[in-house]
Design an enzyme around this catalytic site. Structure first.
Site, PDB file in Angstrom:
ATOM      1  N   ASP A  59      -7.233  -3.240   3.900  1.00  0.00           N
ATOM      2  CA  ASP A  59      -7.717  -1.973   3.355  1.00  0.00           C
ATOM      3  C   ASP A  59      -9.230  -2.129   3.190  1.00  0.00           C
ATOM      4  OD1 ASP A  59      -7.740   0.550   2.074  1.00  0.00           O
ATOM      5  OD2 ASP A  59      -7.613  -0.419   0.118  1.00  0.00           O
ATOM      6  N   ASP A  90     -11.688   0.144   0.740  1.00  0.00           N
ATOM      7  CA  ASP A  90     -12.197   0.362  -0.614  1.00  0.00           C
ATOM      8  C   ASP A  90     -11.403  -0.456  -1.629  1.00  0.00           C
ATOM      9  OD1 ASP A  90     -14.272   2.254  -0.042  1.00  0.00           O
ATOM     10  OD2 ASP A  90     -12.724   3.716   0.400  1.00  0.00           O
TER      11      ASP A  90
END
Length: 217
Positions: free
Chosen positions: A8, A10
């Site tokens: 991922d 953020d």
């Protein structure tokens, strides 16, 4: 046996939430003459910018809200305000490099849109040559906690889900990884340990500076 690692963005590689909330705050003031707060965005973190902005627009009942126009302006502001200010999270760049050195295929799977994904990766020095595939939120119909984005990332790097690790910081992201049949390295950069553990993370660390690549072998 691990063959692929899916990241991922953020809360894993960088923390852009303050910046995108600030960009949204400026946009709502410019386009709608409405003063919103950073706290208004919190319920919609990790859901992609359509919901991130749309949820706040709903809260303030902004009938003139136009997602494409307002998102475009938010991204323009975001790209400007992160210059020289957005940094990688501790250990992030080093861990990505260690995965590559270990022979793992790497992919990025983020709920955000292409523009923000590219701008953020450029800002933290991971835009070129670090990920064999990227999947952004516009490329899947169902967002996390559905597994679609991770399954698509695994497909693009040609690795079976049960040979992939996902690196995530959100409850929905961990749930999506487990629903995809993948193992999950959960980071405590965003949510409390109890919530990440309950979501099903296989290993939990404070951030990527606290884990060695051998631990996901």
């Amino acid at each position: 046996m691990t063959q692929g690692v899916i990241f991922d963005m953020d809360g894993v590689l960088t923390d852009s939430e303050w910046f995108i909330a600030e960009a949204g705050k400026i946009m709502f003031r410019e386009n709608h003459n409405t003063a919103v707060t950073h706290e208004d965005f919190l319920p919609f973190v990790g859901m992609g910018e359509n919901r991130f902005l749309g949820g706040v627009a709903e809260k303030y009942r902004l009938n003139g809200f136009d997602i494409e126009r307002d998102k475009k302006r938010t991204y323009e502001i975001y790209v400007e305000i992160i210059k020289g200010k957005l940094d990688p999270l501790p250990g992030a760049v080093e861990f990505v490099k260690a995965c590559i050195a270990a022979g793992y295929k790497t992919a990025l799977a983020t709920s955000t849109d292409y523009i923000k994904m590219n701008a953020s990766l450029e800002a933290i020095g991971l835009a070129h040559g670090f990920f064999e595939a990227t999947v952004n939120g516009l490329e899947v119909e169902r967002r996390k906690p559905f597994p679609d984005i991770f399954l698509e990332a695994a497909r693009r790097i040609g690795i079976a889900p049960d040979h992939c690790w996902v690196v995530e910081d959100s409850v929905g992201g961990v749930q999506a990884a487990k629903a995809a049949g993948m193992r999950c390295l959960g980071l405590l950069t965003t949510f409390p340990e109890g919530e990440i553990r309950k979501a099903g993370a296989d290993i939990i660390v404070k951030d990527l500076s606290a884990v060695r690549v051998e631990e996901i072998g």
